[in-house]
Scaffold this motif. Structure first.
Motif, PDB file in Angstrom:
ATOM      1  N   VAL A 253       0.837  -1.200   0.000  1.00 44.65           N
ATOM      2  CA  VAL A 253       0.000   0.000   0.000  1.00 44.65           C
ATOM      3  C   VAL A 253       0.877   1.257   0.000  1.00 44.65           C
ATOM      4  CG1 VAL A 253      -1.719   1.292   1.296  1.00 44.65           C
ATOM      5  CG2 VAL A 253      -1.898  -1.184   1.153  1.00 44.65           C
ATOM      6  N   ARG A 254       1.941   1.222   0.809  1.00 46.31           N
ATOM      7  CA  ARG A 254       2.837   2.376   0.897  1.00 46.31           C
ATOM      8  C   ARG A 254       3.599   2.605  -0.403  1.00 46.31           C
ATOM      9  NH1 ARG A 254       0.578   4.995   4.944  1.00 46.31           N
ATOM     10  NH2 ARG A 254       0.339   3.673   6.786  1.00 46.31           N
ATOM     11  N   LEU A 255       3.945   1.515  -1.112  1.00 43.95           N
ATOM     12  CA  LEU A 255       4.739   1.617  -2.335  1.00 43.95           C
ATOM     13  C   LEU A 255       3.876   1.507  -3.589  1.00 43.95           C
ATOM     14  CD1 LEU A 255       7.790  -0.653  -1.377  1.00 43.95           C
ATOM     15  CD2 LEU A 255       7.567   1.828  -1.130  1.00 43.95           C
ATOM     16  N   ASP A 256       2.600   1.827  -3.447  1.00 51.48           N
ATOM     17  CA  ASP A 256       1.658   1.627  -4.547  1.00 51.48           C
ATOM     18  C   ASP A 256       2.117   2.277  -5.843  1.00 51.48           C
ATOM     19  OD1 ASP A 256      -0.741   0.759  -5.753  1.00 51.48           O
ATOM     20  OD2 ASP A 256      -1.631   2.740  -5.438  1.00 51.48           O
ATOM     21  N   SER A 257       2.660   3.465  -5.773  1.00 49.19           N
ATOM     22  CA  SER A 257       3.062   4.183  -6.975  1.00 49.19           C
ATOM     23  C   SER A 257       4.489   3.842  -7.409  1.00 49.19           C
ATOM     24  CB  SER A 257       2.960   5.697  -6.736  1.00 49.19           C
ATOM     25  OG  SER A 257       3.779   6.074  -5.644  1.00 49.19           O
ATOM     26  N   ASP A 258       5.240   3.125  -6.558  1.00 45.36           N
ATOM     27  CA  ASP A 258       6.640   2.849  -6.840  1.00 45.36           C
ATOM     28  C   ASP A 258       6.901   1.432  -7.344  1.00 45.36           C
ATOM     29  OD1 ASP A 258       7.247   5.417  -5.913  1.00 45.36           O
ATOM     30  OD2 ASP A 258       7.420   4.701  -3.848  1.00 45.36           O
ATOM     31  N   ILE A 259       5.891   0.613  -7.409  1.00 45.14           N
ATOM     32  CA  ILE A 259       6.061  -0.769  -7.839  1.00 45.14           C
ATOM     33  C   ILE A 259       5.241  -1.005  -9.094  1.00 45.14           C
ATOM     34  CG2 ILE A 259       4.175  -1.631  -6.392  1.00 45.14           C
ATOM     35  CD1 ILE A 259       5.857  -4.131  -5.896  1.00 45.14           C
ATOM     36  N   SER A 260       5.797  -1.769 -10.031  1.00 42.41           N
ATOM     37  CA  SER A 260       5.115  -1.975 -11.305  1.00 42.41           C
ATOM     38  C   SER A 260       3.847  -2.800 -11.115  1.00 42.41           C
ATOM     39  CB  SER A 260       6.041  -2.670 -12.295  1.00 42.41           C
ATOM     40  OG  SER A 260       6.240  -4.023 -11.930  1.00 42.41           O
ATOM     41  N   LYS A 261       2.902  -2.595 -12.005  1.00 40.70           N
ATOM     42  CA  LYS A 261       1.613  -3.296 -11.931  1.00 40.70           C
ATOM     43  C   LYS A 261       1.805  -4.797 -12.054  1.00 40.70           C
ATOM     44  CE  LYS A 261      -2.979  -3.161 -14.079  1.00 40.70           C
ATOM     45  NZ  LYS A 261      -3.802  -2.511 -15.128  1.00 40.70           N
ATOM     46  N   THR A 262       2.704  -5.229 -12.954  1.00 46.85           N
ATOM     47  CA  THR A 262       2.953  -6.656 -13.163  1.00 46.85           C
ATOM     48  C   THR A 262       3.560  -7.291 -11.916  1.00 46.85           C
ATOM     49  OG1 THR A 262       3.324  -6.275 -15.522  1.00 46.85           O
ATOM     50  CG2 THR A 262       4.147  -8.347 -14.601  1.00 46.85           C
ATOM     51  N   ALA A 263       4.553  -6.615 -11.316  1.00 43.77           N
ATOM     52  CA  ALA A 263       5.196  -7.149 -10.104  1.00 43.77           C
ATOM     53  C   ALA A 263       4.199  -7.266  -8.962  1.00 43.77           C
ATOM     54  CB  ALA A 263       6.365  -6.254  -9.698  1.00 43.77           C
ATOM     55  N   ARG A 264       3.353  -6.246  -8.808  1.00 39.54           N
ATOM     56  CA  ARG A 264       2.341  -6.264  -7.747  1.00 39.54           C
ATOM     57  C   ARG A 264       1.348  -7.401  -7.971  1.00 39.54           C
ATOM     58  NH1 ARG A 264       0.896  -1.245  -8.002  1.00 39.54           N
ATOM     59  NH2 ARG A 264      -0.899  -1.518  -9.375  1.00 39.54           N
ATOM     60  N   PHE A 265       0.946  -7.609  -9.229  1.00 52.41           N
ATOM     61  CA  PHE A 265      -0.008  -8.666  -9.563  1.00 52.41           C
ATOM     62  C   PHE A 265       0.571 -10.047  -9.249  1.00 52.41           C
ATOM     63  CE2 PHE A 265      -1.697 -11.664 -12.784  1.00 52.41           C
ATOM     64  CZ  PHE A 265      -3.038 -11.629 -12.430  1.00 52.41           C
ATOM     65  N   VAL A 266       1.811 -10.293  -9.682  1.00 57.26           N
ATOM     66  CA  VAL A 266       2.464 -11.583  -9.460  1.00 57.26           C
ATOM     67  C   VAL A 266       2.656 -11.839  -7.968  1.00 57.26           C
ATOM     68  CG1 VAL A 266       4.586 -12.908  -9.806  1.00 57.26           C
ATOM     69  CG2 VAL A 266       3.603 -11.610 -11.709  1.00 57.26           C
ATOM     70  N   MET A 267       3.118 -10.831  -7.240  1.00 56.29           N
ATOM     71  CA  MET A 267       3.347 -10.987  -5.800  1.00 56.29           C
ATOM     72  C   MET A 267       2.044 -11.239  -5.053  1.00 56.29           C
ATOM     73  SD  MET A 267       6.168  -7.940  -5.364  1.00 56.29           S
ATOM     74  CE  MET A 267       6.222  -7.987  -3.583  1.00 56.29           C
ATOM     75  N   THR A 268       0.978 -10.573  -5.459  1.00 60.75           N
ATOM     76  CA  THR A 268      -0.319 -10.777  -4.817  1.00 60.75           C
ATOM     77  C   THR A 268      -0.834 -12.189  -5.061  1.00 60.75           C
ATOM     78  OG1 THR A 268      -0.855  -8.425  -5.099  1.00 60.75           O
ATOM     79  CG2 THR A 268      -2.677  -9.910  -4.621  1.00 60.75           C
ATOM     80  N   MET A 269      -0.680 -12.676  -6.303  1.00 67.27           N
ATOM     81  CA  MET A 269      -1.121 -14.040  -6.635  1.00 67.27           C
ATOM     82  C   MET A 269      -0.348 -15.066  -5.801  1.00 67.27           C
ATOM     83  SD  MET A 269      -3.357 -14.166  -9.434  1.00 67.27           S
ATOM     84  CE  MET A 269      -2.890 -15.317 -10.713  1.00 67.27           C
ATOM     85  N   GLN A 270       0.963 -14.869  -5.666  1.00 62.37           N
ATOM     86  CA  GLN A 270       1.780 -15.781  -4.873  1.00 62.37           C
ATOM     87  C   GLN A 270       1.367 -15.752  -3.411  1.00 62.37           C
ATOM     88  OE1 GLN A 270       5.778 -14.444  -5.716  1.00 62.37           O
ATOM     89  NE2 GLN A 270       6.057 -15.927  -7.370  1.00 62.37           N
TER      90      GLN A 270
END
Length: 304
Positions: A253-270
């Motif tokens: 949540v804190r790094l919402d604008s600093d992390i790529s959409k793809t990386a966030r999606f993959v990490m959330t799925m994992q």
């Protein structure tokens, strides 16, 4: 009655890979429900597993299934839908359930740590302290206290004015706060208090308890050290795993604008798949009595 819808914008290339995403996640959900349910079933049917430690393990695994059910069904529907939307009220409810069950996990782990502390440090008083009534109280409070705490933000935010209708995630969590025009200072302070009471305090208690267990085990005979290692190691592994999940949710949540959409999606799925599968694997392999009954069950199935 007007219904406000929130767009879930965290999906990546859903048009091209929706069937693959659906297959992976539905397989994961089936595995999560099956693996956790099998161990709960073993605890229920075998009388030698009707002890506080195994009852807490069963409760923790039930909590994992509830946690997954809070996320997976809606996610699977979104994978097959043209639009990934959710009503604002349903979004608040999902976020509340997500954090309520997350905090329940910490409280259940704290109850398990206390059970191990009494068993190893005060063995002669164990059956006097850890009675059925005590275990029942711990279980009820582990689910009831977080649920009561998370109802308040729902009531406080249900009529809040929204300036954004797009959530940069695939399900509703703390990112909901980014939708509000003006964040309520009172609710933010309340959220920090809840986080301290239901996450940090239980974690500190667990670490303190296991530190005391290690001190007592170190000063005791080999059998006590062996018992401590066999019963406490799985709980510590689960605590570390879940703490990583909870930390990830806070940091993302804190790094919402600093992390790529793809990386966030993959990490959330994992995160959604690994943690609920980790618990039954650890307890199934590391807890001797559960492993023994699990092996017997699989041998019986294979023979048939």
């Amino acid at each position: 009655m007007n219904i406000t819808y929130i767009n879930l914008d965290g999906h990546v290339e859903l048009e091209n890979y929706r069937i693959l995403y659906f297959f992976i996640m539905v397989t994961g959900y089936i595995l999560i429900v099956s693996c956790n349910s099998i161990i709960v079933y073993l605890v229920v049917i075998h009388k030698n597993l009707h002890e506080p430690m195994y009852i807490f393990i069963a409760a923790l695994l039930i909590n994992s299934v509830l946690f997954s059910t809070c996320i997976y069904p809606k996610l699977l529907i979104d994978f097959l839908s043209e639009k990934q939307i959710v009503s604002y009220q349903a979004c608040l409810t999902q976020a509340a359930a997500f954090y309520s069950l997350s905090c329940s996990e910490f409280l259940l782990l704290a109850a398990m740590a206390y059970d191990r502390f009494v068993s190893i440090c005060k063995p002669l008083q164990y059956h006097t302290i850890m009675r059925k009534r005590t275990v029942s109280i711990f279980l009820v409070l582990s689910w009831l206290v977080p649920a009561c705490h998370t109802v308040i933000p729902i009531i406080g935010n249900v009529n809040s004015k929204l300036c954004s209708f797009t959530l940069s995630g695939i399900f509703c969590n703390n990112l909901v706060n980014s939708l509000f025009c003006v964040a309520s200072r009172a609710l933010l302070v309340y959220g920090l208090i809840v986080f301290f009471n239901l996450a940090l305090l239980p974690m500190f208690f667990i670490l303190f308890t296991y530190t005391m267990i290690l001190v007592v085990a170190y000063r005791s005979c080999r059998d006590v050290r062996k018992k401590a290692a066999q019963t406490c190691l799985p709980h510590l592994l689960v605590l570390i795993n879940y703490s990583c999940l909870f930390t990830y949710d806070m940091v993302i949540v804190r790094l919402d604008s600093d992390i790529s959409k793809t990386a966030r999606f993959v990490m959330t799925m994992q995160m959604m798949m690994c943690n609920p599968l980790f618990n039954p694997i650890i307890y199934g392999l590391k807890m001797r009595e559960i492993y023994k009954h699990l092996s017997w069950l699989f041998c019986k199935v294979i023979v048939k």
